[in-house]
Scaffold this active site. Structure first.
Site, PDB file in Angstrom:
ATOM      1  N   SER A 146       0.848  -1.186   0.000  1.00  0.00           N
ATOM      2  CA  SER A 146       0.000   0.000   0.000  1.00  0.00           C
ATOM      3  C   SER A 146       0.885   1.238   0.000  1.00  0.00           C
ATOM      4  O   SER A 146       2.021   1.192   0.492  1.00  0.00           O
ATOM      5  CB  SER A 146      -0.897   0.022   1.251  1.00  0.00           C
ATOM      6  N   TYR A 160      -2.131  -0.749  10.219  1.00  0.00           N
ATOM      7  CA  TYR A 160      -2.190  -1.098   8.798  1.00  0.00           C
ATOM      8  C   TYR A 160      -0.956  -0.588   8.069  1.00  0.00           C
ATOM      9  O   TYR A 160      -0.313  -1.320   7.306  1.00  0.00           O
ATOM     10  CB  TYR A 160      -3.456  -0.514   8.173  1.00  0.00           C
TER      11      TYR A 160
END
Length: 252
Positions: A146, A160
Site C-alpha cells: 500500500s 495497517y
C-alpha cells in the site's frame, strides 16, 4: 490457450472478490492455471472457479488470521497444482481501524490481527514456497502492499501502515537474497481501489476521489494488469521494486 502466462501456475490469495478475483480471471485469460483462495466467501471463490473454467485448478479455504494458515494454504494449493506453483500473488489483507484511545485489549488484539494477516501469513506463504521455487528453477512473488507502507496512514490506521511497510521490506529481502536462484519478488503500492475495502458512502467516495489527481480510485483490473505483467517475466530486472498505483495521490 497461449499467452504471456502460458504454462505457469499461480496461487492468488484473497481471490473470492476484488483485486484477487480480477487477477485470477486475467491470469487465466493469459494462459495460466490458477488456484483461488477464500475464507468466509468460499461460495464466491467456488463460483469464480466455475466461471473461469478448466484453467482454475480449484479454491482453497484458509483463515489467515490463524497462525500457520499461510503454510497450510500454500501446501494445499501446491497439491492442487501437482507440486509446482510458479507465481504467488499475496493479495489477502485487512484494514482495521485502531484508534489510539481504544482500550488496551482492543489495541493489542487489532495490532496482532493485522500483523498476522498482513505480514505473518504473507511471510509464511513465501517461506513455504521458496524451497519449491528454488527446486523448480525459479518463480515470482507479487505482494500487494500500500502507499501507506511508504507515506504512513491516518491516525486510526497505524497498524495497517506498519504492516504494509513490513511487506515492502519482506519483498525487497526476498528479491536480494534469492534472485540468483531465479526467484523474483515485486510489491505493488496502491492507494484507494474500488473494492469493498474502499469508502462505500457518497461522502467517503467523494473524499477519496478528491485526494487523487486523476479524480478516481483505481479499479481492481488495473492492479491485476500490473500483477500479470510482472508475473510474465517481461521485466525481471524490476525484481525488488515497488510499483505505485495510486493516481498520483502519493508521488515518491
Amino acid at each position: 490457450m497461449s499467452g504471456p502466462l502460458s504454462g505457469q501456475r499461480a496461487l492468488i490469495t484473497g481471490s473470492s472478490h476484488g483485486v484477487g478475483r480480477a487477477a485470477a480471471f486475467l491470469f487465466a485469460q493469459q494462459g495460466a492455471e490458477v488456484i483461488l483462495h477464500g475464507n468466509q466467501n468460499m461460495a464466491d471463490a467456488d463460483a469464480a472457479v466455475q466461471e473461469i473454467g478448466p484453467r482454475a485448478l480449484g479454491a482453497v479455504q484458509a483463515d489467515l488470521m490463524m497462525p500457520g494458515a499461510g503454510r497450510e494454504l500454500y501446501t494445499r494449493a501446491a497439491d492442487l497444482a501437482g507440486g509446482r506453483i510458479d507465481i504467488v500473488v499475496n493479495n489477502a489483507g485487512i484494514h482495521w481501524e485502531t484508534p489510539i484511545d481504544a482500550t488496551d485489549e482492543t489495541w493489542e488484539a487489532n495490532w496482532a490481527g493485522l500483523l498476522q494477516v498482513n505480514v505473518m501469513a504473507v511471510a509464511d506463504i513465501c517461506r513455504t514456497a521458496l524451497p519449491d521455487m528454488i527446486d523448480n528453477g525459479g518463480g515470482s512473488f507479487i505482494n500487494i502492499a500500500s502507499r501507506a507502507g511508504y507515506r504512513g496512514e491516518d491516525k486510526d490506521h497505524m497498524a495497517y501502515a506498519a504492516s504494509k511497510g513490513a511487506v515492502l521490506s519482506l519483498t525487497k529481502t526476498i528479491a536480494r537474497q534469492w534472485g540468483d536462484k531465479g526467484v523474483y519478488a515485486y510489491a505493488l503500492a496502491p492507494g484507494w481501489i474500488n473494492t469493498r475495502m474502499a469508502p462505500q458512502n457518497a461522502a467517503g467516495i467523494a473524499a477519496a476521489a478528491n485526494e487523487i489527481p486523476i479524480g478516481r480510485m483505481a479499479e481492481p483490473e488495473e492492479i491485476a494488469a500490473m500483477c500479470a505483467f510482472l508475473a510474465s517475466g517481461a521485466c525481471a530486472s524490476a525484481t525488488g521494486s515497488c510499483i505505485d498505483i495510486n493516481g498520483a495521490s502519493y508521488v515518491r
